[in-house]
Design an enzyme around this catalytic site. Structure first.
Site, PDB file in Angstrom:
ATOM      1  N   LYS A 133       0.814  -1.220   0.000  1.00 54.99           N
ATOM      2  CA  LYS A 133       0.000   0.000   0.000  1.00 54.99           C
ATOM      3  C   LYS A 133       0.847   1.270   0.000  1.00 54.99           C
ATOM      4  O   LYS A 133       0.416   2.298  -0.519  1.00 54.99           O
ATOM      5  CB  LYS A 133      -0.946  -0.008   1.193  1.00 54.99           C
ATOM      6  CG  LYS A 133      -2.017  -1.073   1.045  1.00 54.99           C
ATOM      7  CD  LYS A 133      -3.102  -0.921   2.076  1.00 54.99           C
ATOM      8  CE  LYS A 133      -4.056  -2.089   1.939  1.00 54.99           C
ATOM      9  NZ  LYS A 133      -5.391  -1.814   2.391  1.00 54.99           N
ATOM     10  N   GLU A 217      -3.159   6.997   8.054  1.00 52.33           N
ATOM     11  CA  GLU A 217      -4.008   7.817   7.182  1.00 52.33           C
ATOM     12  C   GLU A 217      -4.970   8.581   8.067  1.00 52.33           C
ATOM     13  O   GLU A 217      -5.391   8.077   9.107  1.00 52.33           O
ATOM     14  CB  GLU A 217      -4.840   6.916   6.243  1.00 52.33           C
ATOM     15  CG  GLU A 217      -4.179   6.627   4.927  1.00 52.33           C
ATOM     16  CD  GLU A 217      -5.046   5.752   4.022  1.00 52.33           C
ATOM     17  OE1 GLU A 217      -6.265   5.692   4.201  1.00 52.33           O
ATOM     18  OE2 GLU A 217      -4.454   5.112   3.133  1.00 52.33           O
ATOM     19  N   HIS A 252     -15.234  -2.923   8.142  1.00 56.89           N
ATOM     20  CA  HIS A 252     -14.483  -2.543   6.951  1.00 56.89           C
ATOM     21  C   HIS A 252     -14.535  -3.591   5.840  1.00 56.89           C
ATOM     22  O   HIS A 252     -13.717  -3.571   4.925  1.00 56.89           O
ATOM     23  CB  HIS A 252     -13.017  -2.218   7.288  1.00 56.89           C
ATOM     24  CG  HIS A 252     -12.878  -1.144   8.326  1.00 56.89           C
ATOM     25  ND1 HIS A 252     -13.446   0.092   8.193  1.00 56.89           N
ATOM     26  CD2 HIS A 252     -12.247  -1.135   9.518  1.00 56.89           C
ATOM     27  CE1 HIS A 252     -13.172   0.823   9.257  1.00 56.89           C
ATOM     28  NE2 HIS A 252     -12.456   0.105  10.087  1.00 56.89           N
ATOM     29  N   ARG A 309      -7.090  -8.062  -9.106  1.00 51.46           N
ATOM     30  CA  ARG A 309      -7.777  -9.341  -9.339  1.00 51.46           C
ATOM     31  C   ARG A 309      -9.239  -9.069  -9.665  1.00 51.46           C
ATOM     32  O   ARG A 309      -9.682  -7.927  -9.635  1.00 51.46           O
ATOM     33  CB  ARG A 309      -7.711 -10.184  -8.076  1.00 51.46           C
ATOM     34  CG  ARG A 309      -8.277  -9.397  -6.892  1.00 51.46           C
ATOM     35  CD  ARG A 309      -8.419 -10.212  -5.645  1.00 51.46           C
ATOM     36  NE  ARG A 309      -8.485  -9.406  -4.453  1.00 51.46           N
ATOM     37  CZ  ARG A 309      -9.566  -8.784  -3.991  1.00 51.46           C
ATOM     38  NH1 ARG A 309     -10.708  -8.858  -4.646  1.00 51.46           N
ATOM     39  NH2 ARG A 309      -9.521  -8.076  -2.878  1.00 51.46           N
TER      40      ARG A 309
HETATM   41  P1  ADP Z   1      -8.203  -3.583   3.079  1.00 51.81           P
HETATM   42  O1  ADP Z   1      -7.239  -3.696   1.944  1.00 51.81           O
HETATM   43  O2  ADP Z   1      -7.689  -4.175   4.359  1.00 51.81           O
HETATM   44  O3  ADP Z   1      -9.590  -4.054   2.728  1.00 51.81           O
HETATM   45  P2  ADP Z   1      -8.750  -0.798   2.473  1.00 51.81           P
HETATM   46  O4  ADP Z   1      -7.659   0.190   2.411  1.00 51.81           O
HETATM   47  O5  ADP Z   1      -9.283  -1.317   1.164  1.00 51.81           O
HETATM   48  O6  ADP Z   1      -8.317  -2.016   3.396  1.00 51.81           O
HETATM   49  O7  ADP Z   1      -9.956  -0.196   3.292  1.00 51.81           O
HETATM   50  C1  ADP Z   1     -11.084  -0.974   3.641  1.00 51.81           C
HETATM   51  C2  ADP Z   1     -12.158  -0.087   4.231  1.00 51.81           C
HETATM   52  O8  ADP Z   1     -11.652   0.590   5.395  1.00 51.81           O
HETATM   53  C3  ADP Z   1     -12.651   1.041   3.331  1.00 51.81           C
HETATM   54  O9  ADP Z   1     -13.636   0.631   2.433  1.00 51.81           O
HETATM   55  C4  ADP Z   1     -13.194   2.014   4.366  1.00 51.81           C
HETATM   56  O10 ADP Z   1     -14.428   1.589   4.867  1.00 51.81           O
HETATM   57  C5  ADP Z   1     -12.185   1.893   5.483  1.00 51.81           C
HETATM   58  N1  ADP Z   1     -11.100   2.901   5.331  1.00 51.81           N
HETATM   59  C6  ADP Z   1      -9.892   2.711   4.761  1.00 51.81           C
HETATM   60  N2  ADP Z   1      -9.154   3.834   4.812  1.00 51.81           N
HETATM   61  C7  ADP Z   1      -9.913   4.765   5.436  1.00 51.81           C
HETATM   62  C8  ADP Z   1      -9.727   6.133   5.816  1.00 51.81           C
HETATM   63  N3  ADP Z   1      -8.578   6.760   5.578  1.00 51.81           N
HETATM   64  N4  ADP Z   1     -10.745   6.776   6.439  1.00 51.81           N
HETATM   65  C9  ADP Z   1     -11.913   6.137   6.715  1.00 51.81           C
HETATM   66  N5  ADP Z   1     -12.139   4.857   6.404  1.00 51.81           N
HETATM   67  C10 ADP Z   1     -11.167   4.161   5.773  1.00 51.81           C
END
Ligand code: ADP
Length: 522
Positions: A133, A217, A252, A309
Site C-alpha cells: 500500500k 491515514e 471494513h 484481481r
Molecule cells: P483492506 O485492503 O484491508 O480491505 P482498504 O484500504 O481497502 O483495506 O480499506 C477498507 C475499508 O476501510 C474502506 O472501504 C473504508 O471503509 C475503510 N477505510 C480505509 N481507509 C480509510 C480512511 N482513511 N478513512 C476512513 N475509512 C477508511
C-alpha cells in the site's frame, strides 16, 4: 420490464482460444463462476480441492478435479507446488486464481510464468507494486491522484509515528502496508491509544502477512467507498467500466454493493474513471482490476488502493455493462486486443449484490457450520445467484463462510431494491444460519432507500447490532406460538394450572419477550 443487457465482448465471437484448459486455483462460488465462464467459451476447466471439499459444488462444475491436500488452506489452496503440479498433471495452460488465496501473490504469479503457465491476472511486478500500500500510494502520487492525508513512510518506529500522527491530527487509521481484508487496521481516536494501536496493528500484520510495516491515514468521518472497475489489455488499451458503491460494510468488509453509485454524476464518473486509468497505466496494468476510492460528503474522492484481481462484487458491473469480465480476463491473458472503446461502455439500469454468508447475525455474525438440509435459490427476471453450494453441501470450518452472492438487476434503483426484496423472500436455507434476514433489514432501511450511504452506515443505523425486521420477529413468534400450542395440546400438558394454554396466554408470554429463551434450540 426491459431485459438486462446481453453479455457483449470486445472480441470477435468466432474466436478460437489459444488457452484450451484452465486450472481454477480456488473454491466456492468464484471457482464455480470461473468454471461456468470457461464452459461458455468452450475451454476445459480443472478444479482443485482439499480433503474437506471432496464433494464440493465447484468440484462437480469443472471438467476435471485434482485433490491438492488436507483441509487447512495453508496445506492445500495456498500451496504453490501443489497447484503448479496439479496444472501440469492435468495439462492446463493457464491458472485462474479467483480472488483471495493466491490471487494477489506476486511470487505465485512469477512461478507460473517460470513454469510456462499463463497466470490470468496482472504481471508479477504490478501485483508486487500495487499490493504494497505504501508503494501504491507513491504510484498514485506520481499519477496525480488525490490521496487521503497520511504518512507516506513506514511508521513502525514509534517516535516517527507520533510526530506524523500529530501532523495529520486524530482520528487516525493505522494501516498495514501489506494489508488486505481489514487486517492490521486500527482506528485511533486520541494520542493515548496510539502506541498500543500501532503495536497491535503491526503484530497482526506480521502474523497475517509476514510484514509488520504500518503507516497512517487521516480517518475520514463518513466516507463512501466507491470503486472503479478497469480492464487493460497487453497492447496499451485501458478502459474503465463504471463504478460500484460498496459503502455498506461490517468491520471494513463489504456486504452490499451496487452499480451505479447513488451519488454518481457523469462528470464525477469521468474524473474517477480517468484517475483509475491513469494509475493503471503508471503501473503497467494488464487484466481486470479495481481502483478503490473514498468519497467524502463534498464528493471529493481519494485514492485508497488497487485490487489486482477479479472482485467478489464484479457481477454488478457485469449486470449493468453487459460485459463478461471473466471472458475478458481470459481473452486479455491470451494476448488479444480489446476492441471496445471507452464510449462503448454504457451503464444500463441498476444492479445490487448481497453477500450471503453462513453466519448468525443474532450472534455477532458467528460463522455457522453444518449441512444445508434445504437450499432453494431465487430465480426469475433480473435475478442472478452465484452460489458455491447446493442442497446437501457441507459448510466446513476452514474457509470463508460466504456461500453465495445474490445479484439483481432493475431498470432503476427502486426497481432493483424491490426485486432484491422479492429474491430474498424466495431464498430458503436450512441447516445453517445465514445473513438473508440481515439483508432484508437493510433493504427496508429508509436511509438505504434514499441512497444516503457511508461506510459508517451499519454502525450508525444499528448501534445495538440487532438486525431484525419487526414483521419477522412477529411472524417468527407467531409461528413458535402455534407450534408450542400444538405441542402442549397434543401431549395434553397442563401449563400454569388450572388454566389451559390458549393463544392469548402465549401472546402475552411473547409480549414479555420470553420466547428469546427458545432461540438456542431453533
Ligand atoms: P483492506 O485492503 O484491508 O480491505 P482498504 O484500504 O481497502 O483495506 O480499506 C477498507 C475499508 O476501510 C474502506 O472501504 C473504508 O471503509 C475503510 N477505510 C480505509 N481507509 C480509510 C480512511 N482513511 N478513512 C476512513 N475509512 C477508511
Amino acid at each position: 420490464m426491459a431485459a438486462p443487457p446481453g453479455l457483449k465482448s470486445g472480441y470477435a465471437k468466432e474466436m478460437t482460444h489459444t488457452i484450451r484448459k484452465i486450472l481454477i486455483a480456488n473454491r466456492g462460488e468464484i471457482a464455480v463462476r470461473v468454471a461456468r465462464g470457461c464452459r461458455d467459451l468452450g475451454i476445459r476447466s480443472v478444479a482443485v480441492y482439499s480433503e474437506a471439499d471432496r464433494i464440493a459444488f465447484h468440484v462437480r462444475m469443472a471438467d476435471d478435479a485434482i485433490c491438492i491436500g488436507p483441509a487447512p488452506s495453508n496445506q492445500s489452496y495456498l500451496v504453490h507446488d501443489a497447484i503448479i503440479q496439479a496444472a501440469k498433471i492435468s495439462g492446463a495452460d493457464a491458472i485462474h486464481p479467483g480472488y483471495g488465496f493466491l490471487s494477489e501473490n506476486a511470487e505465485f504469479a512469477r512461478r507460473c510464468q517460470d513454469e510456462g503457465l499463463i497466470f490470468i491476472g496482472p504481471k508479477p511486478e504490478t501485483i508486487a507494486l500495487l499490493g504494497d500500500k505504501l508503494a501504491a500510494r507513491e504510484t498514485a502520487v506520481k499519477a496525480k491522484l488525490p490521496l487521503v492525508q497520511g504518512s507516506d513512510t513506514d511508521t513502525s518506529d514509534l517516535k516517527q509515528a507520533i510526530a506524523a500522527a500529530r501532523k495529520i491530527g486524530f482520528p487516525i487509521l493505522v494501516k498495514a502496508a501489506a494489508g488486505g481484508g481489514g487486517k492490521g487496521m486500527r482506528v485511533v481516536h486520541s494520542e493515548d491509544q496510539f502506541e498500543e494501536s500501532i503495536r497491535s496493528a503491526a503484530s497482526e500484520a506480521k502474523s497475517a502477512f509476514g510484514d509488520s510495516r504500518v503507516y497512517l491515514e487521516k480517518y475520514l468521518a463518513r466516507p463512501r467507498h466507491v470503486e472503479i472497475q478497469i480492464l487493460c489489455d497487453q497492447h496499451g488499451t485501458c478502459l474503465y467500466l463504471g463504478e460500484r458503491e460498496c459503502s455498506i460494510q461490517r468491520r471494513h468488509q463489504k456486504v452490499v454493493e451496487e452499480s451505479p453509485s447513488p451519488i454518481m454524476t457523469p462528470e464525477l464518473r469521468t474524473r474517477m474513471g480517468s484517475a483509475a486509468v491513469e494509475i493503471a497505466r503508471r503501473s503497467g496494468y494488464v487484466g481486470a482490476g479495481t481502483v478503490e476510492f473514498l468519497v467524502d460528503e463534498q464528493r471529493d474522492f481519494f485514492f485508497l488502493e488497487v485490487n489486482t484481481r477479479l472482485q467478489v462484487e464484479h457481477p454488478v458491473t457485469e449486470m449493468v455493462t453487459g460485459i463478461d469480465l471473466v471472458r475478458e480476463q481470459i481473452a486479455i491473458a491470451e494476448g488479444r486486443k480489446l476492441t471496445l472503446r471507452q464510449e462503448d461502455i454504457q451503464l444500463r439500469g441498476h444492479a445490487i449484490e448481497c453477500r450471503i454468508y453462513a453466519e448468525d447475525p443474532d450472534n455477532n455474525f458467528m460463522p455457522s457450520t453444518g449441512t444445508l438440509n434445504a437450499y432453494v435459490i431465487p430465480a426469475g427476471p433480473g435475478v442472478r445467484v452465484d452460489s458455491g453450494v447446493v442442497a446437501g453441501s457441507e459448510i466446513p470450518i476452514y474457509y470463508d463462510p460466504m456461500i453465495a452472492k445474490l445479484v439483481v438487476w432493475g431498470t432503476n434503483r427502486a426497481e432493483a431494491v424491490t426485486r432484491m426484496k422479492r429474491a430474498l423472500e424466495e431464498y430458503r436455507v436450512s441447516g445453517v444460519e445465514t445473513t438473508i434476514g440481515f439483508h432484508r433489514v437493510i433493504m427496508d432501511n429508509e436511509k438505504f432507500l434514499a441512497g444516503e450511504l457511508s461506510t459508517r452506515f451499519l454502525d450508525e443505523e444499528y448501534p445495538d447490532n440487532v438486525y431484525r425486521r419487526v414483521s419477522d420477529v412477529v411472524r417468527e413468534r407467531a409461528a413458535l406460538a402455534v407450534a408450542i400450542d400444538k405441542y402442549v395440546r397434543e401431549r395434553k400438558i397442563s401449563v400454569s394450572p388450572p388454566q389451559q394454554a390458549t393463544r392469548s396466554n402465549w401472546a402475552a408470554w411473547h409480549r414479555h419477550g420470553n420466547l428469546r429463551s427458545f432461540k438456542g434450540s431453533r
